[in-house]
Design an enzyme around this catalytic site. Structure first.
Site, PDB file in Angstrom:
ATOM      1  N   HIS A   1       0.838  -1.211   0.000  1.00  0.00           N
ATOM      2  CA  HIS A   1       0.000   0.000   0.000  1.00  0.00           C
ATOM      3  C   HIS A   1       0.866   1.251   0.000  1.00  0.00           C
ATOM      4  O   HIS A   1       1.833   1.332   0.754  1.00  0.00           O
ATOM      5  CB  HIS A   1      -0.896  -0.027   1.239  1.00  0.00           C
ATOM      6  CG  HIS A   1      -2.055   0.914   1.146  1.00  0.00           C
ATOM      7  ND1 HIS A   1      -1.911   2.274   1.223  1.00  0.00           N
ATOM      8  CD2 HIS A   1      -3.379   0.691   0.962  1.00  0.00           C
ATOM      9  CE1 HIS A   1      -3.108   2.844   1.108  1.00  0.00           C
ATOM     10  NE2 HIS A   1      -4.007   1.904   0.935  1.00  0.00           N
TER      11      HIS A   1
ATOM     12  N   GLY B   1       5.845  22.030   9.930  1.00  0.00           N
ATOM     13  CA  GLY B   1       7.143  21.388  10.203  1.00  0.00           C
ATOM     14  C   GLY B   1       7.945  21.217   8.931  1.00  0.00           C
ATOM     15  O   GLY B   1       7.597  21.742   7.870  1.00  0.00           O
TER      16      GLY B   1
ATOM     17  N   HIS C   1      10.487  13.488   9.225  1.00  0.00           N
ATOM     18  CA  HIS C   1      11.023  12.868  10.440  1.00  0.00           C
ATOM     19  C   HIS C   1      11.920  11.694  10.007  1.00  0.00           C
ATOM     20  O   HIS C   1      11.543  10.922   9.126  1.00  0.00           O
ATOM     21  CB  HIS C   1       9.857  12.382  11.307  1.00  0.00           C
ATOM     22  CG  HIS C   1      10.275  11.859  12.643  1.00  0.00           C
ATOM     23  ND1 HIS C   1      10.788  10.593  12.819  1.00  0.00           N
ATOM     24  CD2 HIS C   1      10.281  12.444  13.860  1.00  0.00           C
ATOM     25  CE1 HIS C   1      11.070  10.413  14.095  1.00  0.00           C
ATOM     26  NE2 HIS C   1      10.774  11.531  14.757  1.00  0.00           N
ATOM     27  N   PRO C   2      13.085  11.553  10.613  1.00  0.00           N
ATOM     28  CA  PRO C   2      14.061  10.567  10.121  1.00  0.00           C
ATOM     29  C   PRO C   2      13.574   9.110  10.137  1.00  0.00           C
ATOM     30  O   PRO C   2      14.021   8.305   9.315  1.00  0.00           O
ATOM     31  CB  PRO C   2      15.263  10.744  11.048  1.00  0.00           C
ATOM     32  CG  PRO C   2      14.764  11.532  12.227  1.00  0.00           C
ATOM     33  CD  PRO C   2      13.617  12.351  11.730  1.00  0.00           C
ATOM     34  N   THR C   3      12.652   8.761  11.036  1.00  0.00           N
ATOM     35  CA  THR C   3      12.148   7.376  11.034  1.00  0.00           C
ATOM     36  C   THR C   3      10.630   7.308  10.765  1.00  0.00           C
ATOM     37  O   THR C   3      10.151   6.361  10.150  1.00  0.00           O
ATOM     38  CB  THR C   3      12.394   6.665  12.384  1.00  0.00           C
ATOM     39  OG1 THR C   3      11.827   7.465  13.441  1.00  0.00           O
ATOM     40  CG2 THR C   3      13.892   6.498  12.636  1.00  0.00           C
ATOM     41  N   ALA C   4       9.888   8.328  11.196  1.00  0.00           N
ATOM     42  CA  ALA C   4       8.421   8.267  11.071  1.00  0.00           C
ATOM     43  C   ALA C   4       7.899   8.949   9.815  1.00  0.00           C
ATOM     44  O   ALA C   4       6.691   8.908   9.539  1.00  0.00           O
ATOM     45  CB  ALA C   4       7.762   8.871  12.305  1.00  0.00           C
ATOM     46  N   GLY C   5       8.771   9.595   9.028  1.00  0.00           N
ATOM     47  CA  GLY C   5       8.333  10.214   7.778  1.00  0.00           C
ATOM     48  C   GLY C   5       7.427  11.410   8.016  1.00  0.00           C
ATOM     49  O   GLY C   5       7.766  12.318   8.773  1.00  0.00           O
TER      50      GLY C   5
END
Lengths: 307, 307
Positions: free
Chosen positions: B83, B165, B170-174
């Site tokens: 997805h 923002g 975000h480096p891991t959460a996108g």
């Protein structure tokens, strides 16, 4: 576990003194588990009709509290009004709405009757589905002769003794009829003609008393302002005699006279199930579950949360 | 005052690790004002879809709590799934159910976006009715190239910067797409023929993309097991394009081919208003008020009691 919701429409013999009416409904306001839908006092009838929905425990408590207030203010020996009655708190019918069967509602009504008598000393007759004797199913049989006749006959005639308490009625509050019944839907179909005979004939085809649907009561009436006639009905069991089936039968019969259905009216409250059932018929929805309706699902989850 | 109820269907990029899935939905359980309707994880999509209804304040708090849990377990740099997605918490759409307008729901979504970014540090894009730029109304425009492309383009291309923002994701959460949209009704009409062309043609008559109803999406599909074909639809605005109007148009078109409507399906949840609207049409009910439905009245009164 699913929370049970019950409708209750207590009728009180007071429709004139505003401060007494307000005192009687006070226990139904701002009370956890009790939702006051409506209350209407009629001066000619000298009667107050209160519509409540709630969980069985909270409802029972509130009704007993309210009945005690009515009892302290109403003396049946001085009461006059156009509506038949036998007591200060005249009728208390319970109707299952959700999460409770009719059988459970009958148990509820009978248990409440005993509790009510203990709390108030007022004798109780059971009617409709909660009746203990077949002839007491009908309210008019219990109420025959009204308070004035019943206060003597309850003592003198074993046939007319209350089901709980008595045989003498309460000296000022009389007696109360308590029962369980299905939800009654008021449904009218307006026809595009001024010929009242058409509405009368069609009413006779659909109502039980003339051999039509077993759970339909109906008459034909003229709507002079609108230039129409109406088949005015009470559906006393909307699950057995669906709205759509009654409506389509009327439409079919009206065709014989070249008369169209112009509009219909749902008068007062109606359970969601009665509408969903007809919507599913017309829209040919396969396997529709009422819990697919967001609001009904939400109501169920909120009820569970309250328990 | 009437209490507002909003639906929210947050989508998370985790459909495989059972313990992570359970941790993510935990904040939605046994929480005052939040009702968890459903949650479904799909392993192929590697995605979790949660259905919630509740009051706006309680929902927002619970979603932020849940998002923080998702953020701590999901690294988009290692995420794979069928997805399209751009973040650990991929999409958060709000939908008005009752006691709240779409305009208020847009304000809610935008306010939530700012609060969400403050709490998690995850940048936000606004979509559908909450979009700040017209081309961001569509989810597929925001999600183009998915996380892997967006993490670079958000920084290098001003056109693709987040609304709140960023510009770096975000480096891991996108990033997360937050918005407000109307309730989507999945409605299918099954036709008594095996000729797929009939369903395809009729779908083309009723859907917006071929010039039909402005808020209907639809395709024709074969139902081989049933020996029927189906016009499979999403009604993206059931108030403007009523179910009955779409159904009767399909019925009318099918007649040309001598094909009957055999049955219909309402897939998943549906708001009461969508059903009542169609029931009132078919039954010709004049001046019907949804508050005449006992359960809807009860829900409103219960909501007021909670406030």
């Amino acid at each position: 576990m699913e929370k049970a919701f019950v409708e209750c429409v207590p009728n009180y013999s007071e429709g004139r003194r505003k401060e007494v009416i307000e005192a009687i409904v006070e226990p139904f306001k701002n009370r956890q588990g009790v939702y006051l839908f409506d209350y209407r006092a009629d001066e000619d009838h000298n009667r107050l009709v209160v519509s409540l929905v709630g969980d069985p425990d909270s409802l029972q408590e509130a009704i007993i509290e309210s009945a005690k207030i009515a009892q302290s203010h109403i003396d049946m020996n001085n009461h006059k009004g156009a509506h038949p009655r036998i007591g200060a708190v005249d009728v208390i019918p319970f109707t299952p709405i959700s999460g409770i069967t009719m059988e459970e509602c009958v148990e509820l009504a009978r248990g409440f009757g005993r509790r009510y008598h203990e709390a108030t000393g007022i004798p109780v007759y059971y009617y409709e589905d909660a009746a203990l004797k077949p002839d007491r199913k009908k309210l008019e049989v219990i109420r025959k002769g009204q308070y004035e006749a019943l206060k003597d006959e309850a003592v003198s005639n074993p046939e007319r003794q209350p089901d709980v308490g008595g045989p003498a009625l309460h000296p000022t509050a009389g007696a109360t009829v308590i029962g369980a019944r299905k939800f009654l839907v008021a449904f009218n179909v307006n026809l595009g003609t001024t010929n009242l005979d058409v509405a009368k004939k069609i009413a006779s085809y659909v109502r039980a008393s003339s051999g039509g649907f077993c759970h339909v009561k109906g008459i034909g009436v003229a709507l002079e302002d609108k230039g129409m006639v109406q088949v005015s009905m009470n559906l006393v069991d909307y699950e057995k005699n669906s709205l759509y089936r009654v409506l389509e039968t009327i439409r079919m019969e009206a065709k014989r006279y070249g008369v169209p259905v112009v509009e219909t009216e749902i008068y007062g409250m109606i359970p969601a199930g009665a509408i969903l059932d007809s919507a599913a018929y017309y829209m040919q929805v396969a396997d529709f579950d009422p819990q697919q309706v967001i609001e009904l699902r939400l109501l169920k989850l909120m009820g569970e949360g309250l328990k």
